[in-house]
Motif scaffolding. Sequence first.
Motif, PDB file in Angstrom:
ATOM      1  N   GLU A 251      47.229  34.120  36.480  1.00 12.97           N
ATOM      2  CA  GLU A 251      46.264  34.264  35.393  1.00 12.97           C
ATOM      3  C   GLU A 251      45.310  35.436  35.623  1.00 12.97           C
ATOM      4  OE1 GLU A 251      44.269  30.585  34.906  1.00 12.97           O
ATOM      5  OE2 GLU A 251      46.031  29.511  34.155  1.00 12.97           O
ATOM      6  N   LEU A 252      44.944  35.701  36.879  1.00 10.25           N
ATOM      7  CA  LEU A 252      44.038  36.809  37.157  1.00 10.25           C
ATOM      8  C   LEU A 252      44.669  38.139  36.752  1.00 10.25           C
ATOM      9  CD1 LEU A 252      41.311  37.659  38.374  1.00 10.25           C
ATOM     10  CD2 LEU A 252      42.462  37.920  40.585  1.00 10.25           C
ATOM     11  N   VAL A 253      45.943  38.310  37.093  1.00  8.85           N
ATOM     12  CA  VAL A 253      46.643  39.541  36.718  1.00  8.85           C
ATOM     13  C   VAL A 253      46.809  39.627  35.208  1.00  8.85           C
ATOM     14  CG1 VAL A 253      48.761  40.882  36.991  1.00  8.85           C
ATOM     15  CG2 VAL A 253      47.854  39.581  38.928  1.00  8.85           C
ATOM     16  N   GLN A 254      47.160  38.517  34.599  1.00 11.83           N
ATOM     17  CA  GLN A 254      47.315  38.509  33.143  1.00 11.83           C
ATOM     18  C   GLN A 254      45.993  38.805  32.447  1.00 11.83           C
ATOM     19  OE1 GLN A 254      48.999  34.642  32.548  1.00 11.83           O
ATOM     20  NE2 GLN A 254      50.954  35.186  33.518  1.00 11.83           N
ATOM     21  N   GLY A 255      44.895  38.332  33.044  1.00  9.17           N
ATOM     22  CA  GLY A 255      43.576  38.629  32.500  1.00  9.17           C
ATOM     23  C   GLY A 255      43.253  40.119  32.586  1.00  9.17           C
ATOM     24  N   TYR A 303      46.256  47.600  38.830  1.00  9.70           N
ATOM     25  CA  TYR A 303      47.144  46.432  38.731  1.00  9.70           C
ATOM     26  C   TYR A 303      47.541  45.953  40.119  1.00  9.70           C
ATOM     27  CZ  TYR A 303      51.639  44.093  38.832  1.00  9.70           C
ATOM     28  OH  TYR A 303      52.659  43.222  39.140  1.00  9.70           O
ATOM     29  N   ALA A 304      47.950  46.881  40.991  1.00  2.86           N
ATOM     30  CA  ALA A 304      48.371  46.494  42.343  1.00  2.86           C
ATOM     31  C   ALA A 304      47.218  45.854  43.105  1.00  2.86           C
ATOM     32  CB  ALA A 304      48.889  47.725  43.094  1.00  2.86           C
ATOM     33  N   ALA A 310      44.767  38.558  43.731  1.00  2.00           N
ATOM     34  CA  ALA A 310      45.256  37.302  43.152  1.00  2.00           C
ATOM     35  C   ALA A 310      46.039  36.489  44.170  1.00  2.00           C
ATOM     36  CB  ALA A 310      46.138  37.606  41.937  1.00  2.00           C
ATOM     37  N   GLY A 311      46.620  37.150  45.167  1.00  3.16           N
ATOM     38  CA  GLY A 311      47.362  36.441  46.205  1.00  3.16           C
ATOM     39  C   GLY A 311      46.511  36.059  47.398  1.00  3.16           C
ATOM     40  N   GLY A 312      45.199  36.313  47.301  1.00  2.00           N
ATOM     41  CA  GLY A 312      44.309  35.936  48.389  1.00  2.00           C
ATOM     42  C   GLY A 312      44.094  37.022  49.429  1.00  2.00           C
ATOM     43  N   TYR A 313      44.434  38.264  49.097  1.00  4.29           N
ATOM     44  CA  TYR A 313      44.302  39.368  50.052  1.00  4.29           C
ATOM     45  C   TYR A 313      43.245  40.365  49.580  1.00  4.29           C
ATOM     46  CZ  TYR A 313      48.608  37.603  52.077  1.00  4.29           C
ATOM     47  OH  TYR A 313      49.551  36.794  52.679  1.00  4.29           O
ATOM     48  N   LEU A 339      36.500  40.383  35.762  1.00  7.69           N
ATOM     49  CA  LEU A 339      37.473  39.451  36.345  1.00  7.69           C
ATOM     50  C   LEU A 339      36.879  38.644  37.495  1.00  7.69           C
ATOM     51  CD1 LEU A 339      40.641  41.772  36.417  1.00  7.69           C
ATOM     52  CD2 LEU A 339      40.002  40.080  34.685  1.00  7.69           C
ATOM     53  N   GLY A 340      35.646  38.956  37.878  1.00  7.54           N
ATOM     54  CA  GLY A 340      35.008  38.203  38.964  1.00  7.54           C
ATOM     55  C   GLY A 340      35.411  38.662  40.349  1.00  7.54           C
ATOM     56  N   ILE A 341      35.989  39.844  40.465  1.00 10.90           N
ATOM     57  CA  ILE A 341      36.402  40.383  41.759  1.00 10.90           C
ATOM     58  C   ILE A 341      35.212  41.096  42.398  1.00 10.90           C
ATOM     59  CG2 ILE A 341      37.924  42.054  42.900  1.00 10.90           C
ATOM     60  CD1 ILE A 341      40.000  41.486  40.746  1.00 10.90           C
ATOM     61  N   THR A 342      34.975  40.839  43.675  1.00 10.99           N
ATOM     62  CA  THR A 342      33.875  41.476  44.399  1.00 10.99           C
ATOM     63  C   THR A 342      34.344  42.805  44.975  1.00 10.99           C
ATOM     64  OG1 THR A 342      33.031  39.298  45.019  1.00 10.99           O
ATOM     65  CG2 THR A 342      32.181  41.189  46.230  1.00 10.99           C
ATOM     66  N   PHE A 343      33.663  43.896  44.610  1.00 12.11           N
ATOM     67  CA  PHE A 343      34.096  45.203  45.095  1.00 12.11           C
ATOM     68  C   PHE A 343      32.872  46.029  45.458  1.00 12.11           C
ATOM     69  CE2 PHE A 343      33.803  45.129  40.525  1.00 12.11           C
ATOM     70  CZ  PHE A 343      33.099  46.283  40.187  1.00 12.11           C
TER      71      PHE A 343
END
Length: 682
Positions: A251-255, A303-304, A310-313, A339-343
């Motif tokens: 779902e994260l990638v699809q989002g 995307y990558a 999304a896989g926990g890495y 997307l809620g990703i911390t960067f």
Amino acid sequence: MTVLHRVPVSELKGVGPARTQRLAKLGVETVADLFLLPPRRYEDWSNLTPIAQLRDGQSACVRGQVVGVRHRRTKRRNLSIITGQVQDETGEVGVLWFVTAYKGKVPLLKKLATASEVTLLGTPVSEGGRLIFRTPQVRFPSDPGENVVPVYPLTDGLTQGLIRDLLFQAWTKYAGNIVEFIPESDLHQLGLVSRPEALRRMHWPRNLEEVNQAWRRLAFDELLCLQLILMRKNLQARQHHRGIEHGVDNELVQGYFAQLPFQLTAAQRQAINDIRLDMESPHPMRRLLQGDVGSGKTIVALYAMVKAVAGGYQAAFMAPTEVLAEQHFASLTKTIAELGITFRLLTGRTPPGERREILTGLRSGQVQVVVGTHALIQEGVEFRNLGLAVIDEQHRFGVEQREMLIKPETDLLVMTATPIPRTLALTLYGDLDVSIMDQLPMGRKPIDTRWIAERDRPQVYEFLRRQVAKGRQVYVVCPFVEPSEEVDGKAATTHYQDLVLVFPDLKVGLVHGQMPYKDRAAVMENFYNGTIDILVTTTVIEVGVDVPNATVMVIENAERFGLSQLHQLRGRVGRGVHQSYCLLFANPSTEQGRERIAVMRRVFDGFLIAEADLKIRGPGELLGLKQSGFPEMKFADLTDIKELEKARALALEIIGQAQPPDYLLSTAIEEELAARIQQRLS
């Protein structure tokens, strides 16, 4: 069997410590090096030119009768001048030699006086309305000699005769130890002579055709060796290291795809599919993403990165400059923040307190994506579980730097916004799979590119004013930050001051790599939001900057930039719906410089431009290969795509076999052929 790469040249008679050092200056340390010493040129005594067809400044060989020989002494002791004419049935040409008398005698004078015929080799020049050979080489009918004579590079204390004597001595003693490592069937199919025969033809050719055949075989050996080393390295990585086997897109990638405000091109979709298959396989991804200016590589790389998270890495994005890292960080902010990703952004100028916070987050895994420069490979940077490394503009990093960031199991995506000719891509990145993005987004218009003379500057300034009046924005790129007394060219700091006076009613901004990050970021933000009309800058905006409203790129002293760099700069405009322009102020003083500007005016495809740049500048200068530790090719021409692809095909065939033939895995071959290349690439 004696391994020639292990036999020092000092084993040959007459090579003591002093000559060993002199030969080393030519790169000759072993017998193998001696055999692979390429002549600088060949003297062809067999290709005779009628005297009537001689041309000023063109080397030629003539044969005829000597007439009118005269001799006079000069004021310098023992130095004499011999003059005369040589004539054949078509005409005559003057000759002149400066010679040294030996015990009062001049041997050449006596030979000329009694010779019925001579053969001359040299370059005639025009003097007083007639052609004359000045100190040509001369042969008499009684002289022995080959028709085609190699001329070797020399250094102080070495002579052509000595090099030839050493070669003959080495050939007599060691020719039987030259290893042939390509099967006869492949040699026949490829139209190549054997390796021993190639070396014989290079040093003792019967004609120039044999020289060409020798060169082609030895060039093929270099290309095959390089491809085998790179492929073997990739194969070993796949065989010995299990990669991260990511699951299908969640779902994260699809989002991520759902929030993109545009449709992907077919080239982007293909590249994404390549990456998806790589990341979902059990082997570590090693992929080069190569695309033209504006083809949307960053979207593919994101995307990558999202897939890795999304896989926990964790994912890391390394760029060669702070400005480029900042631009990519800004892209992340716009694209994946929701997307809620911390960067975070980590560069050499990151404040100490903030740096400690980022490093703590990387170790704990709280920071999921980091964008940075070389700061990412400095001491103290540790990841909890780095799954993907994206490296932008790979040619600006060394292989060692690349591998300092990743572990054997880490997925690697290498990007370049500089289109690389297929020949160089196959050679530079032979250890990577390649995805090529050669498609631009819909609606892009060709950029009107013009070569501007200095006298037309007032008209250009009026044009810029009209563009700004329409609501557009302008880049003005200078080759230097500060003015220099040693080098002539526009400097951004002083040109900015000039343009402030030229356009007092417009907002003119300045940005360059020596400015503090916060100041650069503020200027770029103002340019993004349209409050700056004209941005004076250096090549810090070469890649990564995307301002659709900017429609004019003015490049000062365009002759100082490489062809691919000019194309990159031009790619900063033409990103919106309006017609864009690239104006090149240039005054090239060389034919090469004029050719670069001409190519820019007529070619818009980055890959075609890269091929042209390779032909103009050569592989050594292009992409900084001279400084990158890339192995020097003695014989191979990296612009020869056909030979490179043949070598790559044979290498693929060899690597693809379950048990490659012993002749390609032997220590002798690795040392004979690959030792120096292996040392530079390992």
